[in-house]
Write a protein that holds these residues in place. Structure first.
Motif, PDB file in Angstrom:
ATOM      1  N   VAL A 162      29.197  91.446  21.407  1.00 15.17           N
ATOM      2  CA  VAL A 162      28.069  90.739  22.013  1.00 15.17           C
ATOM      3  C   VAL A 162      28.165  90.788  23.537  1.00 15.17           C
ATOM      4  N   LEU A 172      20.827  88.424  24.090  1.00 10.93           N
ATOM      5  CA  LEU A 172      21.621  87.883  22.996  1.00 10.93           C
ATOM      6  C   LEU A 172      22.009  86.452  23.318  1.00 10.93           C
ATOM      7  N   SER A 174      23.924  84.405  20.827  1.00 13.34           N
ATOM      8  CA  SER A 174      24.976  83.893  19.950  1.00 13.34           C
ATOM      9  C   SER A 174      25.885  85.033  19.516  1.00 13.34           C
ATOM     10  N   ASP A 177      24.708  87.203  16.755  1.00 14.56           N
ATOM     11  CA  ASP A 177      23.813  88.341  16.975  1.00 14.56           C
ATOM     12  C   ASP A 177      24.504  89.654  16.622  1.00 14.56           C
ATOM     13  N   SER A 180      22.916  90.850  13.469  1.00 12.79           N
ATOM     14  CA  SER A 180      21.475  91.076  13.361  1.00 12.79           C
ATOM     15  C   SER A 180      20.901  92.027  14.399  1.00 12.79           C
ATOM     16  N   ASP A 181      21.501  92.111  15.565  1.00 12.76           N
ATOM     17  CA  ASP A 181      20.912  92.948  16.608  1.00 12.76           C
ATOM     18  C   ASP A 181      21.131  94.435  16.291  1.00 12.76           C
ATOM     19  N   THR A 232      21.547  86.592   6.503  1.00 12.39           N
ATOM     20  CA  THR A 232      21.887  87.489   7.612  1.00 12.39           C
ATOM     21  C   THR A 232      23.161  88.264   7.318  1.00 12.39           C
TER      22      THR A 232
END
Length: 305
Positions: A162, A172, A174, A177, A180-181, A232
């Motif tokens: 991250v 971003l 969190s 992420d 999910s990113d 997620t």
């Protein structure tokens, strides 16, 4: 959990096709890996790939029993000539007392002696240290479970991914992420490909074809508390298990979960060690039903649960 390095007992078993709902804190930590079988025959005669047949593991046409230990630091120690002999000693000692599988880190993201110094950039000296670990394991008839990332900040982990994303200008908010990113997921997949397709500079064998490797572990102790539904993390597991299998259809794959029950089995939530565990974004049964996942793991910290 201060160092998040899997103290206590870690049990592991192959995934049945019809599953029912029924760091270092210690330098050389043994954990139990539960499966059905016998130790493989002498490597010099034939070093077979371990495979899953239904709910069992097999090698050379016989059941394979895992007698395992957890020693995360092998690659880091192998990267330093002064500590490299401890790698050989640890593996040799384990083999001498009858252990046949070692779970260890195949990652170090950013920081000192990093394997992955930045997205798509890797330190060849550290990679050669991992080559040494794999080679020494093979020399002592030791199988390896290689973990590819950490949920915790130790050795970089998802927090480092991250940070790299933020440095690249991604919005971003969190550490979750990581799951999910799409850009962060591409960073992870690139690293996985670099490891899985690596040609060992000592054995001249591709990791993807080396029977020394028992399994790839997607991530150590994943949690995604920002999404307690578990959707997620489930999507990430499904994507990454499929990706690993696409570049290495031979080796086994496991997630690396601690073992918390989740929303798919509400009747089992009381079995978790605390209320939080059921809201950590993991789901033991559902996660292990993902296509491409072969083994289930449980991390037991005897001082906590």
């Amino acid at each position: 959990m201060e160092a998040h390095m899997n103290m206590g007992i870690m049990s592991m078993c192959p995934i049945s096709s019809s599953w029912s709902t029924t760091t270092p804190r210690l330098p050389f930590l043994h954990h139990l890996l539960l499966v059905f079988a016998v130790v493989a025959s002498d490597m010099d005669d034939h070093w077979p790939m371990v495979e899953r047949r239904g709910p069992h593991l097999w090698a050379s046409g016989r059941p394979f029993i895992v007698h395992g230990f957890n020693t995360y630091w092998l690659m880091s120690f192998a990267a330093d000539e002064a500590t490299r002999p401890r790698v050989t000693a640890a593996i040799a000692e384990a083999a001498e007392i009858g252990l046949n599988v070692c779970r260890t880190w195949a990652f170090n993201d950013g920081g000192y002696r990093a394997l992955q110094t930045a997205p798509f950039q890797y330190d060849e000296e550290v990679f050669q240290a991992l080559d040494f670990v794999v080679s020494e394991a093979r020399h002592h008839n030791m199988r390896l479970i290689l973990s590819l990332c950490n949920n915790w900040e130790d050795y970089g982990g998802k927090a480092q991914y991250v940070r790299w994303g933020k440095e690249a200008g991604l919005d971003l908010t969190s550490e979750d992420d990581f799951f999910s990113d799409p850009t962060i997921r591409s960073y992870y997949q690139a690293f996985v490909k670099a490891v899985v397709t690596r040609i060992n500079t000592i054995t001249n064998e591709a990791y993807s074809g080396d029977p020394t490797i028992l399994a790839w572990e997607l991530i150590n102790e994943p949690r995604c508390p920002s999404d307690p539904s578990g959707d997620t993390l489930q999507a990430w597991i499904e994507e990454m298990a499929s990706y690993v299998k696409s570049i290495d259809p031979v080796h086994l794959v496991e997630v690396g979960l601690e073992g918390f029950y989740g929303p798919s089995t509400p009747e089992l939530l009381t079995v978790n060690p605390d209320d939080y565990s059921g809201h950590a974004g993991t789901d033991f049964i559902r996660n292990h039903q993902a296509l491409g996942i072969d083994l289930a793991s449980v991390h037991i910290y005897s001082d906590t649960w």
